[in-house]
Design a protein around this motif. Structure first.
Motif, PDB file in Angstrom:
ATOM      1  N   ARG A  86      -2.788   1.812 -30.795  1.00 45.97           N
ATOM      2  CA  ARG A  86      -2.933   2.978 -29.914  1.00 45.97           C
ATOM      3  C   ARG A  86      -3.720   2.626 -28.649  1.00 45.97           C
ATOM      4  O   ARG A  86      -4.850   2.132 -28.730  1.00 45.97           O
ATOM      5  N   PRO A  87      -3.150   2.877 -27.468  1.00 44.37           N
ATOM      6  CA  PRO A  87      -3.855   2.556 -26.222  1.00 44.37           C
ATOM      7  C   PRO A  87      -5.153   3.355 -26.092  1.00 44.37           C
ATOM      8  O   PRO A  87      -5.201   4.547 -26.410  1.00 44.37           O
ATOM      9  N   GLY A  88      -6.189   2.682 -25.637  1.00 49.04           N
ATOM     10  CA  GLY A  88      -7.458   3.358 -25.387  1.00 49.04           C
ATOM     11  C   GLY A  88      -8.310   3.594 -26.614  1.00 49.04           C
ATOM     12  O   GLY A  88      -9.430   4.112 -26.497  1.00 49.04           O
ATOM     13  N   ALA A  89      -7.828   3.222 -27.803  1.00 47.27           N
ATOM     14  CA  ALA A  89      -8.612   3.434 -29.030  1.00 47.27           C
ATOM     15  C   ALA A  89      -9.736   2.403 -29.101  1.00 47.27           C
ATOM     16  O   ALA A  89      -9.616   1.297 -28.565  1.00 47.27           O
ATOM     17  N   PRO A  90     -10.837   2.742 -29.756  1.00 40.59           N
ATOM     18  CA  PRO A  90     -11.885   1.734 -29.987  1.00 40.59           C
ATOM     19  C   PRO A  90     -11.313   0.540 -30.736  1.00 40.59           C
ATOM     20  O   PRO A  90     -10.302   0.654 -31.444  1.00 40.59           O
ATOM     21  N   PRO A  91     -11.916  -0.610 -30.604  1.00 40.88           N
ATOM     22  CA  PRO A  91     -11.373  -1.810 -31.265  1.00 40.88           C
ATOM     23  C   PRO A  91     -11.350  -1.651 -32.783  1.00 40.88           C
ATOM     24  O   PRO A  91     -12.221  -1.016 -33.370  1.00 40.88           O
ATOM     25  N   LEU A  92     -10.325  -2.242 -33.375  1.00 38.16           N
ATOM     26  CA  LEU A  92     -10.203  -2.193 -34.825  1.00 38.16           C
ATOM     27  C   LEU A  92     -11.163  -3.207 -35.432  1.00 38.16           C
ATOM     28  O   LEU A  92     -11.132  -4.393 -35.103  1.00 38.16           O
ATOM     29  N   ALA A  93     -12.034  -2.733 -36.335  1.00 37.77           N
ATOM     30  CA  ALA A  93     -13.010  -3.609 -36.977  1.00 37.77           C
ATOM     31  C   ALA A  93     -12.597  -3.986 -38.393  1.00 37.77           C
ATOM     32  O   ALA A  93     -12.675  -5.152 -38.786  1.00 37.77           O
ATOM     33  N   ILE A  94     -12.167  -2.994 -39.165  1.00 32.16           N
ATOM     34  CA  ILE A  94     -11.803  -3.204 -40.569  1.00 32.16           C
ATOM     35  C   ILE A  94     -10.622  -2.306 -40.895  1.00 32.16           C
ATOM     36  O   ILE A  94     -10.600  -1.131 -40.503  1.00 32.16           O
ATOM     37  N   ALA A  95      -9.659  -2.840 -41.616  1.00 33.61           N
ATOM     38  CA  ALA A  95      -8.575  -2.036 -42.176  1.00 33.61           C
ATOM     39  C   ALA A  95      -8.658  -2.139 -43.691  1.00 33.61           C
ATOM     40  O   ALA A  95      -8.659  -3.244 -44.241  1.00 33.61           O
ATOM     41  N   THR A  96      -8.778  -0.998 -44.366  1.00 33.96           N
ATOM     42  CA  THR A  96      -8.778  -0.967 -45.830  1.00 33.96           C
ATOM     43  C   THR A  96      -7.449  -0.345 -46.255  1.00 33.96           C
ATOM     44  O   THR A  96      -7.229   0.859 -46.090  1.00 33.96           O
ATOM     45  N   LEU A  97      -6.577  -1.167 -46.802  1.00 31.16           N
ATOM     46  CA  LEU A  97      -5.196  -0.749 -47.037  1.00 31.16           C
ATOM     47  C   LEU A  97      -4.767  -1.059 -48.465  1.00 31.16           C
ATOM     48  O   LEU A  97      -5.414  -1.812 -49.186  1.00 31.16           O
ATOM     49  N   THR A  98      -3.657  -0.457 -48.848  1.00 24.83           N
ATOM     50  CA  THR A  98      -3.014  -0.709 -50.138  1.00 24.83           C
ATOM     51  C   THR A  98      -1.529  -0.954 -49.890  1.00 24.83           C
ATOM     52  O   THR A  98      -0.997  -0.559 -48.851  1.00 24.83           O
ATOM     53  N   PRO A  99      -0.814  -1.611 -50.815  1.00 26.16           N
ATOM     54  CA  PRO A  99       0.614  -1.845 -50.612  1.00 26.16           C
ATOM     55  C   PRO A  99       1.476  -0.588 -50.759  1.00 26.16           C
ATOM     56  O   PRO A  99       2.670  -0.636 -50.440  1.00 26.16           O
ATOM     57  N   LEU A 100       0.907   0.482 -51.254  1.00 26.36           N
ATOM     58  CA  LEU A 100       1.626   1.741 -51.412  1.00 26.36           C
ATOM     59  C   LEU A 100       0.589   2.844 -51.583  1.00 26.36           C
ATOM     60  O   LEU A 100      -0.557   2.578 -51.935  1.00 26.36           O
TER      61      LEU A 100
END
Length: 380
Positions: free
Chosen positions: A151-165
Motif C-alpha cells: 500500500r502506497p504511503g503506509a508505514p514500513p512493514l516490520a513483521i508479518a505474522t501469517l498462517t497458510p490458511l
C-alpha cells in the motif's frame, strides 16, 4: 516436475473411530492412531516403574521426535526446538524480534489468540502499528494481504505474522506468493503452521520464515501439550523464555529454545509415532486425499444452496460454510446428536476430515446438515 502423489486409501483401520461416528473435526484435535496410543501406554509404564527403565534412553526419543518434526517442514534437526505449545513458540519468537518503532505488524482479522497476544505485547512495547487485514468480500486473503503489504504511503512493514490458511474456515492464505513480498519489504516473517503441518506440504526453505511453529495434537496425530518451533539459522542465538541446563551451551542451534522438563517418556514417543506415520504416507498423498474429501463435501453443500468458496481459494483439508443469514442456532449440537462432529468458528461451520474419514462419514454429515436446514435437496 515432481511425480503425482500416490493415492492414499482410507486409514480408518489404524484408528479407534467407530463405524457410526463421523468425526470431521481434525482442526480441533485428532483421535490418536493405535500406534500413537501404544507409544503413550509404553511411556506410562516407564513412568510407573522408572527403576526398570534407565533415564539415559529418553534423550534418544527427544532427538527422534525433533528429527521427525524437522522432516515434515524441510528443516534440519538443529533448526527445531521442542516447546510446550504454539503460544510458547510465539512468545519465544516475539521475545527475539527487534524492530524499529513506527513500523507495521501485519496479520489477518480474526486471527487465533496464540498468534496475537505475544505480538500485541511486542507492538505495545516497541511502538509498532498493528494492522489487521479485514476479511475480503471475495474471500481472496492473498490478494488483500499483498495489497496491504504494498500500500502506497503506509508505514514500513516490520513483521508479518501469517498462517497458510485461515483457521476458522480453511480460506487459503498463499504463502508461496506472500512470503517473497514480505521478504522484499525487509520484514520479519513468523508463521503459525498449526493448521497446515501434516495435512499440506510445508517447506521452510521455500518460505524462509524467521520462526515457524506447529503442535502435535491436530494434523500430526499426536499428544496434547507438545509443539515444535523452527528458528532460521540467523535467529538461533536469541534468548529462551525458560533457562535450564538443557538449553544452555553446549546446546546448539534452535535447541537454545527447548522447553524445560523435556525428557517426557510419554509425549515424545507419541509425537514421534504420529509424525513418522504422516511421513510414511507422504504429506502430498495426505493432502490429495483430503482435497478429494473436501471437494465432495463442497459439491454436496452447493447442492444444498449453501455458499462455498471457489476451489482456488480453499485449502485442501478444511471446508468452511458461511450461510448469508448465519448458521442455524444449535447446528453443531444437532450434528453431534447425529454422531457428526464438527466445529463452529467465527460464524462458520468448519468441516475438517482426516485420513480416517470414509464415504459413510461424508454421507452422514451431508444428511445431518440437510436435516438441520429443513430438508433442502442435495446429495453427497
Amino acid at each position: 516436475m515432481p511425480a503425482p502423489a500416490q493415492e492414499l486409501p482410507c486409514q480408518r483401520h489404524l484408528f479407534e473411530v467407530p463405524a457410526e461416528v463421523s468425526y470431521l473435526d481434525a482442526a480441533a484435535w485428532s483421535p490418536l492412531p493405535l500406534c500413537v496410543r501404544a507409544a503413550g501406554e509404553t511411556g506410562l509404564l516407564i513412568k510407573r516403574r522408572p527403576w526398570d527403565h534407565p533415564r539415559e534412553v529418553i534423550p534418544a526419543w527427544v532427538e527422534r521426535a525433533r528429527a521427525a518434526a524437522a522432516g515434515l517442514i524441510g528443516a534440519g534437526p538443529d533448526d527445531v526446538a521442542i516447546v510446550g505449545a504454539v503460544s510458547h513458540a510465539m512468545a519465544v519468537a516475539a521475545h527475539n524480534l527487534a524492530s524499529v518503532p513506527g513500523g507495521r505488524l501485519l496479520r489477518v482479522a480474526d486471527e487465533f489468540p496464540s498468534l496475537r497476544f505475544a505480538f500485541d505485547r511486542l507492538a505495545a512495547a516497541r511502538g509498532l502499528i498493528v494492522e489487521e487485514v479485514a476479511r475480503p468480500p471475495d474471500g481472496d486473503w492473498t490478494a488483500a494481504l499483498l495489497a496491504a503489504i504494498a500500500r502506497p504511503g503506509a508505514p514500513p512493514l516490520a513483521i508479518a505474522t501469517l498462517t497458510p490458511l485461515h483457521w476458522t474456515d480453511g480460506s487459503l492464505i498463499d504463502l508461496d506468493r506472500l512470503a517473497p513480498a514480505v521478504h522484499a519489504a525487509g520484514a520479519a516473517l513468523v508463521i503459525d503452521a498449526t493448521q497446515a503441518v501434516g495435512a499440506v506440504p510445508v517447506d521452510v526453505a521455500r518460505w524462509r520464515p524467521d520462526f515457524l511453529a506447529f503442535p502435535t495434537y491436530k494434523w500430526t496425530l499426536g499428544p496434547y501439550g507438545l509443539a515444535f518451533l523452527y528458528a532460521a539459522p540467523h535467529r538461533q542465538d536469541g534468548l529462551a523464555l525458560d533457562e535450564h541446563s538443557g538449553n544452555r551451551p553446549p546446546a546448539v542451534g534452535a535447541r537454545r529454545y527447548d522447553r524445560g522438563e523435556l525428557n517426557d517418556p510419554v509425549a515424545l514417543p507419541m509425537a514421534a509415532a504420529g509424525l513418522e506415520l504422516i511421513a510414511g504416507w507422504g504429506v502430498p498423498a495426505v493432502a490429495a486425499r483430503l482435497r478429494g474429501l473436501t471437494d465432495r463435501l463442497a459439491d454436496a453443500m452447493a447442492a444444498l444452496d449453501l455458499p462455498i468458496a471457489p476451489r482456488s481459494l480453499r485449502a485442501p483439508h478444511i471446508l468452511g460454510i458461511r450461510p448469508p443469514g448465519g448458521l442455524p442456532a444449535g447446528l453443531v449440537e444437532g450434528l453431534r446428536r447425529n454422531a457428526v462432529f464438527a466445529s463452529e468458528r467465527a460464524g462458520a461451520l468448519r468441516l475438517s476430515p482426516h485420513v480416517w474419514v470414509d464415504d459413510g462419514d461424508l454421507a452422514r454429515c451431508v444428511d445431518a446438515i440437510r436435516a438441520s436446514l429443513g430438508g433442502r435437496s442435495g446429495a453427497a
